[in-house]
Design a protein around this motif. Structure first.
Motif, PDB file in Angstrom:
ATOM      1  N   LYS A 177      -7.132  -1.503  -0.117  1.00 30.48           N
ATOM      2  CA  LYS A 177      -6.590  -2.536  -1.003  1.00 30.48           C
ATOM      3  C   LYS A 177      -5.068  -2.592  -0.956  1.00 30.48           C
ATOM      4  CE  LYS A 177      -7.577  -3.445  -5.348  1.00 30.48           C
ATOM      5  NZ  LYS A 177      -7.878  -2.985  -6.715  1.00 30.48           N
ATOM      6  N   ASP A 178      -4.451  -1.407  -0.855  1.00 30.97           N
ATOM      7  CA  ASP A 178      -2.985  -1.348  -0.789  1.00 30.97           C
ATOM      8  C   ASP A 178      -2.472  -2.120   0.423  1.00 30.97           C
ATOM      9  OD1 ASP A 178      -3.196   0.208  -2.976  1.00 30.97           O
ATOM     10  OD2 ASP A 178      -2.129   1.950  -2.163  1.00 30.97           O
ATOM     11  N   HIS A 179      -3.105  -1.862   1.563  1.00 25.23           N
ATOM     12  CA  HIS A 179      -2.664  -2.509   2.800  1.00 25.23           C
ATOM     13  C   HIS A 179      -2.842  -4.022   2.723  1.00 25.23           C
ATOM     14  CE1 HIS A 179      -3.943   1.580   4.534  1.00 25.23           C
ATOM     15  NE2 HIS A 179      -2.686   1.631   4.158  1.00 25.23           N
ATOM     16  N   ASN A 180      -3.993  -4.421   2.208  1.00 23.01           N
ATOM     17  CA  ASN A 180      -4.243  -5.856   2.062  1.00 23.01           C
ATOM     18  C   ASN A 180      -3.209  -6.523   1.170  1.00 23.01           C
ATOM     19  OD1 ASN A 180      -6.390  -6.793   3.633  1.00 23.01           O
ATOM     20  ND2 ASN A 180      -7.839  -5.659   2.368  1.00 23.01           N
ATOM     21  N   GLY A 181      -2.875  -5.820   0.092  1.00 17.91           N
ATOM     22  CA  GLY A 181      -1.883  -6.341  -0.841  1.00 17.91           C
ATOM     23  C   GLY A 181      -0.550  -6.569  -0.141  1.00 17.91           C
ATOM     24  N   ILE A 182      -0.158  -5.585   0.667  1.00 19.08           N
ATOM     25  CA  ILE A 182       1.127  -5.693   1.379  1.00 19.08           C
ATOM     26  C   ILE A 182       1.098  -6.855   2.373  1.00 19.08           C
ATOM     27  CG2 ILE A 182       2.617  -4.541   3.061  1.00 19.08           C
ATOM     28  CD1 ILE A 182       1.984  -1.916   1.595  1.00 19.08           C
ATOM     29  N   LEU A 183      -0.013  -6.974   3.089  1.00 21.96           N
ATOM     30  CA  LEU A 183      -0.123  -8.073   4.055  1.00 21.96           C
ATOM     31  C   LEU A 183      -0.003  -9.419   3.354  1.00 21.96           C
ATOM     32  CD1 LEU A 183      -2.950  -6.971   6.523  1.00 21.96           C
ATOM     33  CD2 LEU A 183      -0.518  -7.241   7.000  1.00 21.96           C
ATOM     34  N   GLU A 184      -0.595  -9.477   2.171  1.00 22.57           N
ATOM     35  CA  GLU A 184      -0.542 -10.725   1.416  1.00 22.57           C
ATOM     36  C   GLU A 184       0.889 -11.021   0.969  1.00 22.57           C
ATOM     37  OE1 GLU A 184      -3.599 -10.920  -1.489  1.00 22.57           O
ATOM     38  OE2 GLU A 184      -2.851 -12.793  -2.337  1.00 22.57           O
ATOM     39  N   LEU A 185       1.558  -9.970   0.502  1.00 25.97           N
ATOM     40  CA  LEU A 185       2.939 -10.111   0.053  1.00 25.97           C
ATOM     41  C   LEU A 185       3.850 -10.551   1.207  1.00 25.97           C
ATOM     42  CD1 LEU A 185       4.866  -9.657  -2.353  1.00 25.97           C
ATOM     43  CD2 LEU A 185       5.119  -7.280  -1.601  1.00 25.97           C
ATOM     44  N   TRP A 203       4.248   0.136  -8.029  1.00 31.60           N
ATOM     45  CA  TRP A 203       3.798   1.375  -7.396  1.00 31.60           C
ATOM     46  C   TRP A 203       4.930   2.388  -7.409  1.00 31.60           C
ATOM     47  CZ3 TRP A 203       1.322  -0.620  -2.184  1.00 31.60           C
ATOM     48  CH2 TRP A 203       0.117  -1.273  -2.476  1.00 31.60           C
ATOM     49  N   SER A 204       4.565   3.659  -7.223  1.00 37.09           N
ATOM     50  CA  SER A 204       5.595   4.668  -7.028  1.00 37.09           C
ATOM     51  C   SER A 204       6.153   4.488  -5.619  1.00 37.09           C
ATOM     52  CB  SER A 204       4.997   6.060  -7.157  1.00 37.09           C
ATOM     53  OG  SER A 204       4.094   6.273  -6.090  1.00 37.09           O
ATOM     54  N   THR A 205       7.359   5.011  -5.395  1.00 32.11           N
ATOM     55  CA  THR A 205       7.973   4.905  -4.073  1.00 32.11           C
ATOM     56  C   THR A 205       7.057   5.549  -3.024  1.00 32.11           C
ATOM     57  OG1 THR A 205      10.068   5.177  -5.187  1.00 32.11           O
ATOM     58  CG2 THR A 205      10.111   5.308  -2.790  1.00 32.11           C
ATOM     59  N   GLY A 206       6.480   6.678  -3.391  1.00 30.95           N
ATOM     60  CA  GLY A 206       5.610   7.401  -2.458  1.00 30.95           C
ATOM     61  C   GLY A 206       4.443   6.553  -1.999  1.00 30.95           C
ATOM     62  N   ARG A 207       3.820   5.881  -2.946  1.00 30.84           N
ATOM     63  CA  ARG A 207       2.654   5.067  -2.615  1.00 30.84           C
ATOM     64  C   ARG A 207       3.031   3.921  -1.687  1.00 30.84           C
ATOM     65  NH1 ARG A 207      -1.298   2.253  -7.132  1.00 30.84           N
ATOM     66  NH2 ARG A 207      -2.711   1.215  -5.651  1.00 30.84           N
ATOM     67  N   ALA A 208       4.171   3.301  -2.000  1.00 29.98           N
ATOM     68  CA  ALA A 208       4.620   2.173  -1.175  1.00 29.98           C
ATOM     69  C   ALA A 208       4.919   2.638   0.244  1.00 29.98           C
ATOM     70  CB  ALA A 208       5.862   1.534  -1.796  1.00 29.98           C
ATOM     71  N   ILE A 209       5.665   3.752   0.355  1.00 29.72           N
ATOM     72  CA  ILE A 209       6.040   4.253   1.677  1.00 29.72           C
ATOM     73  C   ILE A 209       4.799   4.679   2.460  1.00 29.72           C
ATOM     74  CG2 ILE A 209       7.232   6.133   2.879  1.00 29.72           C
ATOM     75  CD1 ILE A 209       9.478   5.875   0.878  1.00 29.72           C
ATOM     76  N   ASP A 210       3.889   5.354   1.771  1.00 34.17           N
ATOM     77  CA  ASP A 210       2.631   5.782   2.403  1.00 34.17           C
ATOM     78  C   ASP A 210       1.909   4.617   3.072  1.00 34.17           C
ATOM     79  OD1 ASP A 210       2.463   8.441   2.122  1.00 34.17           O
ATOM     80  OD2 ASP A 210       0.573   8.400   0.981  1.00 34.17           O
ATOM     81  N   THR A 214       1.520   3.831   7.134  1.00 29.65           N
ATOM     82  CA  THR A 214       0.202   3.696   7.774  1.00 29.65           C
ATOM     83  C   THR A 214       0.146   2.415   8.590  1.00 29.65           C
ATOM     84  OG1 THR A 214      -0.795   4.835   5.907  1.00 29.65           O
ATOM     85  CG2 THR A 214      -2.290   3.660   7.382  1.00 29.65           C
ATOM     86  N   LEU A 215       0.610   1.323   7.992  1.00 28.82           N
ATOM     87  CA  LEU A 215       0.589   0.037   8.696  1.00 28.82           C
ATOM     88  C   LEU A 215       1.458   0.095   9.949  1.00 28.82           C
ATOM     89  CD1 LEU A 215       0.742  -2.255   5.564  1.00 28.82           C
ATOM     90  CD2 LEU A 215      -1.127  -2.166   7.221  1.00 28.82           C
ATOM     91  N   LEU A 216       2.553   0.843   9.842  1.00 30.16           N
ATOM     92  CA  LEU A 216       3.458   1.005  10.983  1.00 30.16           C
ATOM     93  C   LEU A 216       2.744   1.757  12.103  1.00 30.16           C
ATOM     94  CD1 LEU A 216       6.455   0.419  11.653  1.00 30.16           C
ATOM     95  CD2 LEU A 216       6.996   2.714  10.859  1.00 30.16           C
ATOM     96  N   LYS A 217       2.107   2.855  11.728  1.00 33.66           N
ATOM     97  CA  LYS A 217       1.417   3.687  12.722  1.00 33.66           C
ATOM     98  C   LYS A 217       0.293   2.934  13.396  1.00 33.66           C
ATOM     99  CE  LYS A 217       1.888   8.310  10.999  1.00 33.66           C
ATOM    100  NZ  LYS A 217       1.540   8.279   9.573  1.00 33.66           N
ATOM    101  N   GLU A 218      -0.359   2.054  12.646  1.00 35.67           N
ATOM    102  CA  GLU A 218      -1.462   1.288  13.214  1.00 35.67           C
ATOM    103  C   GLU A 218      -0.962   0.180  14.132  1.00 35.67           C
ATOM    104  OE1 GLU A 218      -4.502   1.933  13.039  1.00 35.67           O
ATOM    105  OE2 GLU A 218      -4.737   3.300  11.338  1.00 35.67           O
ATOM    106  N   GLY A 219       0.334   0.036  14.214  1.00 35.47           N
ATOM    107  CA  GLY A 219       0.889  -1.004  15.079  1.00 35.47           C
ATOM    108  C   GLY A 219       0.884  -2.387  14.433  1.00 35.47           C
ATOM    109  N   LEU A 220       0.608  -2.423  13.129  1.00 35.52           N
ATOM    110  CA  LEU A 220       0.560  -3.732  12.451  1.00 35.52           C
ATOM    111  C   LEU A 220       1.929  -4.146  11.935  1.00 35.52           C
ATOM    112  CD1 LEU A 220      -2.755  -3.279  10.472  1.00 35.52           C
ATOM    113  CD2 LEU A 220      -2.359  -4.802  12.399  1.00 35.52           C
TER     114      LEU A 220
END
Lengths: 252, 177
Positions: A177-185, A203-210, A214-220
Motif C-alpha cells: 500500500k505504501d508503494h502504491n500511495g507513492i506512485l499515486e502521489l 509518515w515517519s521519515t523512516g517509513r518514507a525512506i524505506d 525499495t522502489l529505487l532498488k526495484e528499478g521503479l
C-alpha cells in the motif's frame, strides 16, 4: 378430478397420469427443438455477421469492443481457443496473440528504463508506433484483453490501478500500500521528495525512506540530486510519458 | 559553444534524473548506455573530436531543466566509452578525451572508399582534411591525429604510402587501390 372407488378407478387414474406426462414431455421437446433451431439460426447469423465484417472487426477498435460485448452476452468467447470456429473464422485470435507478443516485447525492452511498470497509455503509444497505426485504431480494451490472455503463460503480467492511471506490470514485484500511495502521489509531478511523502501521508521519515529505497532498488524510481534546492527527488518513469518528459517542473 | 539546430536531442536529455549518477546497478547501466550513444551521435553530427572535462560542453548541461552533469558523472560516461575503444584519454589526469565516433579501422575504410570514389590516388594530408572533395563528407575537418593513425594503419596493410611533400609542413599520400 373426482376420485372413483374400486380397482378400475385406480387404473384409470394411473393411465391419466401417464397421458399427462406424455403430453408434457412432448411440449418440452418441441420447446427444446425450437430453442435449438433458434440458437443455430442465431449462431449462423453471428457467423455470417462476423464473416461479413471481418475487416471491420480487425481494423476498428470500437467495433471490436462491441463485437466482444455481443459475444459475451450470448456466452461465446471468440478468444477461448485459436482453433475454435470463431478464431478460425475471424483470425481474431491471431490479432490478440500478435498484440500480446508485441506487448511482451515492449515491456521487456523498456524494463531497464521503467523497472517493469509501464503506463497503459504509454504502452499503447509504443504499440501503435510498432504497428505503424494511429492511437485510435488500438483501444485500451484491446490491450487489456491481450494482457489477460498473457496470464495463461503465468508470466506475471498484470494490470494495476494506481490513482487515475492503469499500469501494466511485467515483473513479479509485490507493491504494498505504501508503494502504491507513492506512485499515486508521483503522478502529479512525475517525482516526489521524502519531505513531501512524510507530509502527505503523515509518515515517519523512516517509513518514507524505506518505501522509496525499495522502489529505487526495484528499478521503479530514479534519483535526481540536481535541483538547486538540494532536495533529492525520486522520479518514476512509469508515471511519466516519454513524450512529455520535458521536466516542466524544473522551474518551480 | 552553441548547439546546432539539426541535432535532435533524445527524450532522456530532458528527464532530470539522467543527470544524476544512479546508484542501482541496472538503472545505472541503462543510463550509461544512453549517454554513451548520445555522446557518440552528438560528436559525429558536430564533427567534434575532443571533449574536455573542465570546459563547458553543450551536452553536459541542459539549461531547460536546470540540470548538469557532475564531474564524476562525465568521467564515468567517458570512461565507459574508453573501455569500449570508442574514446581515448589524451592526458594522464583524464581531463581530455578523444572521441572516436568512427573507430580507426572504420576511418581507414572510409578513407579508402573516399579515395576510390574521387580518383585521388595521390593527394596530400591537408587535401584530405579540407579539399573540395572532402566537403560534406565525414572527413571534413578530421582531427589530424586520427587521420594520421588511420593512414598509418593503411600503410601497414600496404594500401598507402605516406611521403614528404614539396613543402615542409605537408605530407603526401599515395594509395594503391
Amino acid at each position: 378430478m373426482r376420485r372413483r372407488p374400486g380397482i378400475a378407478g385406480l387404473q384409470n387414474a394411473a393411465a391419466t397420469r401417464d397421458k399427462f406426462r406424455l403430453v408434457g414431455e412432448n411440449v418440452a421437446k418441441v420447446r427444446t427443438d425450437v430453442m435449438q433451431e433458434q440458437l443455430a439460426t442465431f449462431r449462423s447469423q453471428l457467423e455470417e455477421f462476423a464473416r461479413k465484417h471481418k475487416s471491420d472487426i480487425r481494423k476498428n477498435s470500437v467495433f471490436r469492443q462491441q463485437f466482444h460485448e455481443m459475444c459475451a452476452k450470448v456466452g461465446v468467447d471468440p478468444l477461448a481457443s485459436n482453433k475454435g470456429v470463431w478464431a478460425e473464422l475471424l483470425g481474431i485470435g491471431d490479432f490478440y496473440y500478435e498484440l500480446g507478443v508485441q506487448i511482451v516485447d515492449i515491456c521487456i525492452a523498456t524494463r531497464s528504463h521503467n523497472g517493469g511498470l509501464i503506463d497503459l497509455l504509454e504502452l499503447r503509444k509504443l504499440l501503435c508506433q510498432k504497428r505503424k497505426t494511429d492511437l485510435g485504431s488500438l483501444s485500451s480494451d484491446d490491450c487489456l484483453r491481450a494482457i489477460s490472455k498473457l496470464k495463461v503463460l503465468g508470466s506475471g503480467f498484470e494490470v494495476i490501478s494506481v490513482g487515475k492511471k492503469k499500469l501494466v506490470r511485467s515483473v513479479p514485484t509485490e507493491l504494498n500500500k505504501d508503494h502504491n500511495g507513492i506512485l499515486e502521489l508521483a503522478q502529479a509531478k512525475g517525482y516526489v521528495t521524502v519531505e513531501q511523502v512524510e507530509k502527505d501521508f503523515s509518515w515517519s521519515t523512516g517509513r518514507a525512506i524505506d518505501a522509496l529505497e525499495t522502489l529505487l532498488k526495484e528499478g521503479l524510481a530514479m534519483i535526481d540530486d540536481g535541483h538547486r534546492d538540494g532536495k533529492r527527488r525520486y522520479w518514476f518513469p512509469c508515471v511519466t510519458l516519454s513524450s512529455d518528459a520535458s521536466g516542466s517542473e524544473a522551474k518551480s | 559553444m552553441q548547439r546546432t539546430v539539426d541535432f535532435k536531442l533524445p527524450h532522456f536529455f530532458n528527464y532530470p534524473p539522467y543527470f544524476t549518477l544512479q546508484p542501482v546497478r541496472e538503472t545505472r547501466e541503462k543510463q550509461v548506455q544512453l549517454w554513451k550513444e548520445l555522446i557518440l551521435d552528438y560528436c559525429r553530427s558536430q564533427k567534434m573530436y575532443i571533449i574536455s572535462l573542465e570546459e563547458d560542453f553543450p551536452l553536459f548541461s541542459n539549461p531547460k531543466i536546470e540540470r548538469s552533469l557532475s564531474y564524476e558523472a562525465k568521467e564515468v560516461f567517458l570512461a565507459a566509452l574508453v573501455s569500449e575503444g570508442r574514446a581515448e584519454w589524451i592526458d594522464k589526469n583524464h581531463k581530455k578525451c578523444l572521441v572516436l565516433w568512427l573507430r580507426i579501422q572504420d576511418w581507414a575504410n572510409y578513407i579508402l572508399d573516399f579515395v576510390k570514389e574521387n580518383g585521388l590516388e595521390v593527394t596530400t594530408i591537408e587535401d584530405i582534411r579540407s579539399g573540395i572533395e572532402t566537403h560534406g563528407t565525414e572527413l571534413a575537418g578530421i582531427d589530424r591525429g586520427v587521420l594520421m593513425r588511420a593512414l598509418r594503419l593503411l600503410e601497414q596493410k600496404g594500401k598507402a604510402v605516406i611521403f614528404k611533400g614539396s613543402s615542409a609542413d605537408d605530407e603526401g599520400v599515395k594509395f594503391s587501390v
